[in-house]
Design an enzyme around this catalytic site. Structure first.
Site, PDB file in Angstrom:
ATOM      1  N   ASP A 258      76.056  29.810  -9.996  1.00  0.00           N
ATOM      2  CA  ASP A 258      75.798  30.004 -11.421  1.00  0.00           C
ATOM      3  C   ASP A 258      76.446  31.310 -11.844  1.00  0.00           C
ATOM      4  O   ASP A 258      77.130  31.960 -11.037  1.00  0.00           O
ATOM      5  CB  ASP A 258      74.289  29.993 -11.718  1.00  0.00           C
ATOM      6  CG  ASP A 258      74.002  29.400 -13.091  1.00  0.00           C
ATOM      7  OD1 ASP A 258      74.374  30.039 -14.093  1.00  0.00           O
ATOM      8  OD2 ASP A 258      73.427  28.296 -13.172  1.00  0.00           O
TER       9      ASP A 258
ATOM     10  N   HIS B 261      78.632  28.126 -16.338  1.00  0.00           N
ATOM     11  CA  HIS B 261      77.734  28.700 -15.323  1.00  0.00           C
ATOM     12  C   HIS B 261      78.554  29.178 -14.121  1.00  0.00           C
ATOM     13  O   HIS B 261      78.158  28.984 -12.967  1.00  0.00           O
ATOM     14  CB  HIS B 261      76.674  27.679 -14.893  1.00  0.00           C
ATOM     15  CG  HIS B 261      75.660  27.409 -15.967  1.00  0.00           C
ATOM     16  ND1 HIS B 261      74.616  28.254 -16.225  1.00  0.00           N
ATOM     17  CD2 HIS B 261      75.550  26.405 -16.868  1.00  0.00           C
ATOM     18  CE1 HIS B 261      73.886  27.778 -17.235  1.00  0.00           C
ATOM     19  NE2 HIS B 261      74.451  26.661 -17.644  1.00  0.00           N
TER      20      HIS B 261
ATOM     21  N   GLU C 266      75.950  22.820 -20.386  1.00  0.00           N
ATOM     22  CA  GLU C 266      75.989  24.008 -21.255  1.00  0.00           C
ATOM     23  C   GLU C 266      77.333  24.734 -21.263  1.00  0.00           C
ATOM     24  O   GLU C 266      77.380  25.956 -21.139  1.00  0.00           O
ATOM     25  CB  GLU C 266      74.871  24.977 -20.828  1.00  0.00           C
ATOM     26  CG  GLU C 266      73.496  24.358 -20.970  1.00  0.00           C
ATOM     27  CD  GLU C 266      72.364  25.291 -20.574  1.00  0.00           C
ATOM     28  OE1 GLU C 266      71.418  25.390 -21.353  1.00  0.00           O
ATOM     29  OE2 GLU C 266      72.419  25.904 -19.479  1.00  0.00           O
TER      30      GLU C 266
HETATM   31  C1  ACM Z   1      70.215  22.946 -17.355  1.00  0.00           C
HETATM   32  O1  ACM Z   1      69.023  23.191 -17.485  1.00  0.00           O
HETATM   33  N1  ACM Z   1      71.107  23.736 -17.933  1.00  0.00           N
HETATM   34  C2  ACM Z   1      70.687  21.816 -16.595  1.00  0.00           C
END
Ligand code: ACM
Ligand code: ZN
Length: 770
Positions: A197, A272, A340
């Site tokens: 991440d 991420h 995201e």
């Molecule tokens: C997530 O909670 N961004 C998969």
């Protein structure tokens, strides 16, 4: 003295009566499909022989026998084809994969399954039927008895999972292994490891050593909450983190496999990814000029940095990484994230734009479809299946992919099912274990609202309005444990247990077979096993959630405890509640100014924290609030909020540009002061409004302004987490109605170091009128 004695006697009796009741069932979770309990016990001793048919069974039986070595001081023996053995494993080809039958009599135990995982689950059932001392690390003076019972059992879903985010909080290998063992007892069969991440890269990749040399380490911001951690500054050293060597990971995978748990690796792309891009910045879009660092927290705009979709080296890099994953993880699934991704840079990057032209892609969203599609092609060419979050449904879905439904109630995954793809449900609103599990005042700080154990338990993934084909594409369910707010493995296990037990019930037990009272008993048994293993888990289920509503100048107080086998006892004189205090049976109507203290009890044992509600006393307390927003009742309920805007004591509005509410004092009063409690939580974009106006009226028609406050931008965006009582004083006036109008600031400014461009929200907990 007498009263106390009598009261104690009574609760002891109730306690024993409860226990007698409990003896007539088996306290097992996840609840088996079919149970017939008999009388008596089978006792395991040092003479016990377990007869198996083959080496796989031998290995499973040996693992079970090993449980006894320390706490019992003996190890039952395991033999292939032992004659007259008391315990025997028998292959029954008619049973489905993972299914088992168990026949325990006073003289024998017969276990039936068609393959190893069925036998493994039969052993886990035996394990939970044994005294919890079986998990202990010291010799226990104990008889190792298993109740006489016949069980037929099989799982509802083939995919029963927990996701563990080891990127936000690195969890040492030994602790992962302990959690895996606790998962196994719950008959879960999948561990999804979120290995990368913005906050860290956690797996050694031999070809790219900087991924862990650089990517596994971030600047240490100590106890600051995730959303308040400033990014790494020039000259600061990155010292916090860790990673798994490939040997470590091989050990985790093998340990999990022994427990019939598949480990699925997740490398999250294209977003991420700050940890990887900090190590190899040339993989980001060339338009990124800022130095990329591993993020200690939210990171402001930094999470918008993505792998460049126009750079071939990115795909070569990711294929190399995938190659090493394929070697380490036998899982059929390789998870490549996909969540995201804000395409700020993709929109302006010449390489990305060129790629879009060449591939005839109209929107940047389609560029993500292309990006994931290429990884999918590679993963499929290796005989594996790509898994990803439900944002993958925003563009061309990768062929044959499996989608994790997560946003809200996870329904985006149904778009994948419409296209014939399989999916797993892990809805954030129910199965994200990062959320509060109980009354927030007693919980460690975390994000968002509550996902209680009861909420997890009651979750039914198959909805009544689903098309029939959706159910056949639903592989199963997953609890997802994001670790932004955890610093240690114990912080993580506190959030995971006991809610994971409720998830196991959803995953394993037949649809519609839920029984909360029975679940609680099974849970206590499971938690006793965890306790003996030295696991940290939450007892939030014993804490009390209050709801206080204004009611004709008084306060109506509702108290709720998730456990239904407790009594809530309370006092109104400030003393600690004890086993002789009043028992709560229905909502209380209390005078303002009173202090209520309450807690849950089982017999004479206090089980939860003591909740103290000091109800305020001013002219607004208990009075109705006029306005369309139902949350405004919180403003006069006499209860102040904590520093957490999510604690159900703070009122906010959907439309923040302008919000108005009017308190009706229910008679004309002489007043001279109005105070409004106003929260700031910088990292959560909770800020004061731009201005506040207070007006008063006798008839709710003609209002006179008695106060106005304009806040400077500097005052609004002052850093920290604090409550400010904004006070308006004026000459004594007669009024029945007090109207407050707030105007919002709008978006947080570009220099906001956590949430630039996001709406600044205002929250009020209480209005006081004097
Ligand atoms: C997530 O909670 N961004 C998969
Ligand atoms: Zn680019």
């Amino acid at each position: 003295m007498n009263r106390l004695f009598l009261c104690g006697l009574l609760s002891t009796f109730i306690f024993f009566a409860d226990n007698l009741f409990a003896q007539h069932q088996i306290n097992m979770l996840p609840a088996p499909v079919q149970v017939e309990k008999g009388n008596g016990f089978f006792q395991i001793s040092e003479e016990t022989v377990i007869s198996v048919e083959n080496e796989e069974q031998e290995s499973l039986a040996a693992d079970f026998a090993d449980l006894f070595t320390v706490p019992a001081g003996f190890t039952p023996s395991v033999e292939i084809g032992a004659a007259n053995a008391a315990v025997s494993l028998i292959t029954d080809r008619d049973l489905k994969k993972e299914a088992y039958r168990l026949e325990v009599s006073e003289n024998s135990i017969r276990m039936y399954a068609s393959e190893g995982s069925g036998f493994f689950y039969a052993f886990q059932t035996l394990r939970l039927l044994l005294p919890s001392e079986i998990e202990g690390t010291a010799l226990a003076n104990q008889e190792w008895k298993i109740p006489v019972v016949n069980i037929k059992d099989e799982p509802r879903f083939g995919y029963r999972s927990m996701m563990l985010d080891v990127a936000r909080c690195f969890i040492p290998k030994e602790e992962v292994l302990r959690m895996v063992d606790c998962m196994a007892m719950l008959k879960l069969n999948t561990l999804h490891l979120h290995l990368s991440d913005d906050t860290g890269w956690r797996l050694e990749i031999k070809k790219y050593p900087r991924l862990t040399e650089v990517g596994a380490w971030r600047v240490d911001r100590g106890n600051l909450p995730f959303y308040a951690r400033l990014n790494q500054q020039e000259g600061e050293k990155a010292t916090l983190g860790g990673f798994y060597t490939q040997d470590d990971m091989a050990e985790i995978v093998a340990y999990a496999m022994d427990r019939r748990i598949t480990v699925i690796p997740e490398i999250d792309v294209p977003a991420h990814s700050c940890a990887a891009l900090a190590a190899y910045p040339e993989l980001a879009c060339p338009v990124v000029k800022d130095k990329i660092t591993v993020l200690p927290g939210l990171g402001g705009r930094n999470p918008e940095m993505l792998y460049c979709a126009g750079n071939e080296k990115v795909f070569a890099f990711l294929q190399d990484v995938i190659d090493e994953l394929l070697q380490l993880f036998p899982s059929p699934y390789i998870n490549m994230g996909g969540d995201e991704a804000t395409k700020t840079y993709w929109k302006v990057c010449p390489l990305c734009q060129k790629r879009m032209q060449e591939e005839y892609l109209k929107e940047v969203e389609d560029l993500q479809g292309y990006f994931m599609g290429r990884l999918n092609d590679y993963i499929r060419s290796k005989g594996r299946i790509l898994m990803g979050w439900d944002e993958l449904t925003n563009s061309q879905l990768p062929e044959g992919a499996v989608i994790l439904g997560w946003q809200g109630l996870g329904n985006a995954a149904l778009k994948a099912a419409d296209k014939g793809l399989d999916f797993v449900m892990t809805p954030a609103r129910i199965l994200y274990l990062i959320r509060y599990q109980g009354p927030q005042w007693f919980e460690p700080l975390t994000y968002f609202g509550n996902n209680t154990m009861r909420g997890v338990y009651d979750y039914e993934p198959v909805q009544a309005d689903w098309k029939p084909e959706y159910e056949k594409h639903l592989l199963g369910v997953q609890a997802s444990m994001w670790t932004e707010f955890c610093s240690t493995a114990a912080d993580v296990t506190y959030m995971v247990f006991p809610r994971l037990a409720a998830l196991a019930e959803v995953a394993w037990s037949p649809k519609g077979a839920k029984n909360w009272e029975h679940f609680q008993l099974g849970l206590d048994n499971y938690l006793a096993h965890l306790e003996k293993k030295g696991m940290v888990y939450a007892k939030s289920m014993y804490n009390i959630q209050h709801t206080v509503m204004p009611e004709n100048g008084k306060l109506r107080v509702k108290l709720e405890c998730e456990r239904t086998d407790v009594k809530i006892r309370y006092t109104l004189d400030g003393r600690e509640p004890d086993m002789c205090s009043l028992v709560y049976t229905e909502p209380l109507s209390l005078e303002k100014g009173i202090t209520l203290r309450c807690a849950s009890f089982v017999g004479d044992m206090r089980k939860g924290e003591i909740l103290t509600l000091s109800l305020s006393d001013n002219k607004a307390t208990g009075k109705p609030v006029l306005g369309a927003n139902p949350r405004t009742t919180l403003l006069t309920n006499g209860v102040r909020g904590s520093l957490r805007q999510s604690d159900f004591e703070w009122c906010t509005w959907d439309n923040l540009s302008s919000a108005t509410f009017t308190v009706d004092l229910q008679r004309v009063e002489s007043i001279h002061k109005v105070v409004l409690g106003c929260l700031t939580n910088y990292g959560m974009a909770v800020h004061k409004p731009k201005n506040l106006t207070v007006e008063i009226s006798e008839d709710n028609r003609r209002f006179t302004q008695v106060g106005q406050r304009e806040f400077s931008e500097e005052a609004i965006f002052r850093n920290g987490n604090y409550v400010e009582d904004v006070t308006f004083t004026f000459d004594k006036r007669k009024a029945r109605y007090v109207r407050v109008t707030a105007k919002g600031f709008g978006a947080c400014p570009a220099y906001h170091y956590m949430r630039p461009g996001q709406p600044a929200r205002y929250y009020f907990d209480e209005i006081q009128v004097e």
